[in-house]
Design a protein around this motif. Structure first.
Motif, mmCIF file in Angstrom:
data_model
loop_
_atom_site.group_PDB
_atom_site.id
_atom_site.type_symbol
_atom_site.label_atom_id
_atom_site.label_comp_id
_atom_site.label_asym_id
_atom_site.label_seq_id
_atom_site.Cartn_x
_atom_site.Cartn_y
_atom_site.Cartn_z
ATOM 1 N N HIS A 96 46.902 33.912 32.039
ATOM 2 C CA HIS A 96 47.354 35.120 32.734
ATOM 3 C C HIS A 96 46.706 35.264 34.121
ATOM 4 N N PRO A 97 46.925 34.288 35.017
ATOM 5 C CA PRO A 97 46.238 34.328 36.316
ATOM 6 C C PRO A 97 46.618 35.542 37.175
ATOM 7 N N ASP A 98 47.866 36.013 37.085
ATOM 8 C CA ASP A 98 48.266 37.169 37.907
ATOM 9 C C ASP A 98 47.534 38.425 37.459
ATOM 10 N N LEU A 99 47.527 38.664 36.150
ATOM 11 C CA LEU A 99 46.824 39.831 35.613
ATOM 12 C C LEU A 99 45.326 39.715 35.899
ATOM 13 N N ALA A 100 44.769 38.528 35.733
ATOM 14 C CA ALA A 100 43.338 38.326 35.988
ATOM 15 C C ALA A 100 42.992 38.710 37.429
ATOM 16 N N GLY A 101 43.802 38.239 38.374
ATOM 17 C CA GLY A 101 43.559 38.557 39.783
ATOM 18 C C GLY A 101 43.645 40.053 40.065
ATOM 19 N N LYS A 102 44.656 40.700 39.488
ATOM 20 C CA LYS A 102 44.801 42.153 39.677
ATOM 21 C C LYS A 102 43.604 42.899 39.111
ATOM 22 N N VAL A 103 43.157 42.496 37.910
ATOM 23 C CA VAL A 103 42.044 43.203 37.263
ATOM 24 C C VAL A 103 40.738 42.989 38.031
ATOM 25 N N VAL A 104 40.509 41.786 38.549
ATOM 26 C CA VAL A 104 39.318 41.549 39.379
ATOM 27 C C VAL A 104 39.344 42.496 40.580
ATOM 28 N N ASP A 105 40.471 42.540 41.299
ATOM 29 C CA ASP A 105 40.584 43.426 42.475
ATOM 30 C C ASP A 105 40.435 44.890 42.082
ATOM 31 N N GLY A 111 34.253 49.827 42.030
ATOM 32 C CA GLY A 111 32.810 49.676 42.214
ATOM 33 C C GLY A 111 32.124 48.823 41.167
ATOM 34 N N TRP A 112 32.895 48.127 40.333
ATOM 35 C CA TRP A 112 32.296 47.249 39.329
ATOM 36 C C TRP A 112 31.886 45.947 39.999
ATOM 37 N N GLU A 113 30.789 45.373 39.525
ATOM 38 C CA GLU A 113 30.404 44.028 39.964
ATOM 39 C C GLU A 113 31.035 43.042 38.997
ATOM 40 N N VAL A 114 31.892 42.165 39.520
ATOM 41 C CA VAL A 114 32.537 41.171 38.659
ATOM 42 C C VAL A 114 32.435 39.792 39.294
ATOM 43 N N LEU A 115 32.460 38.789 38.438
ATOM 44 C CA LEU A 115 32.461 37.412 38.920
ATOM 45 C C LEU A 115 33.794 37.111 39.600
ATOM 46 N N PRO A 116 33.828 36.133 40.492
ATOM 47 C CA PRO A 116 35.105 35.740 41.110
ATOM 48 C C PRO A 116 36.102 35.313 40.033
ATOM 49 N N VAL A 165 37.130 40.001 32.214
ATOM 50 C CA VAL A 165 36.816 39.905 33.650
ATOM 51 C C VAL A 165 35.446 40.511 33.941
ATOM 52 N N SER A 166 35.171 41.662 33.325
ATOM 53 C CA SER A 166 33.903 42.348 33.606
ATOM 54 C C SER A 166 32.734 41.720 32.857
ATOM 55 N N GLY A 167 33.041 41.008 31.771
ATOM 56 C CA GLY A 167 31.965 40.447 30.956
ATOM 57 C C GLY A 167 31.165 41.517 30.239
#
Length: 185
Positions: A96-105, A111-116, A165-167
């Motif tokens: 799910h790369p599209d959803l992953a990218g949206k959720v990271v952004d 204000g969450w710290e997330v990995l690339p 995404v957030s771990g």
């Protein structure tokens, strides 16, 4: 006073406490059903664990079982094995790369710290336990829907992606003030 560098992790299979049994099965079915869409290294890692942890009736080598049989047989291993959870969740994430990218952004905007997005989260020691109290799943689901009104992702998939995404798992809810190191005297 606790130091930010002393992050607490809980093993990946703790996610089972937050998952409905039907969703756990759906996740496994999706990964095994789309297995050939995964990178070769991910397939190898999952097959190694399936061979070791999953018994499918009628198959000496569980990796050769049909996806539906393998998914059902893998549920108990998923509930017990942090390594299998890590590989299955990372595989699902990679599907799910599209959803992953949206959720990271989206999480960064909040204000969450997330990995690339390209980081392999399966190599982490587990989930962090601290979760921003203001961001329960309902709040996050609503805010995501407002940010991406055209997105039709089911809330269970969205919540799974937020967790991966957030771990983080919402074990220890913290206020914003407790999250930030004090800058005032």
């Amino acid at each position: 006073m606790s130091n930010d560098k002393q992050a607490r992790f809980i093993p990946f299979h703790a996610i089972n406490e937050f998952m409905l049994p039907e969703y756990r099965l759906k996740l496994l079915q999706e990964v095994f059903g789309n297995f050939d869409h995964l990178p070769e290294g991910r397939q190898t890692a999952i097959n190694r664990l399936v061979k070791k942890l999953v018994k499918v009736a009628g198959f000496r080598n569980s990796t050769l079982a049909p996806a539906s049989m393998k998914s059902r047989a893998a549920v108990s291993a998923f509930e017990r094995s942090p390594e299998l959870v890590a590989q299955i969740c990372q595989a699902w994430f990679e599907l799910h790369p599209d959803l992953a990218g949206k959720v990271v952004d989206f999480l960064k905007l909040r204000g969450w710290e997330v990995l690339p997005v390209e980081a392999d989260r399966s190599v982490l020691p587990g989930f962090l336990t601290r979760w921003p109290e203001k961001d329960n799943f309902v709040t996050l689901d609503d805010a995501f829907a407002n940010t991406y009104p055209e997105d039709t992702t089911h809330e269970y998939d969205l919540n799974m992606m937020i967790v991966w995404v957030s771990g983080r798992l919402p074990v220890e809810l913290v206020t914003e003030e407790a999250e930030k190191p004090s800058s005032e005297g």
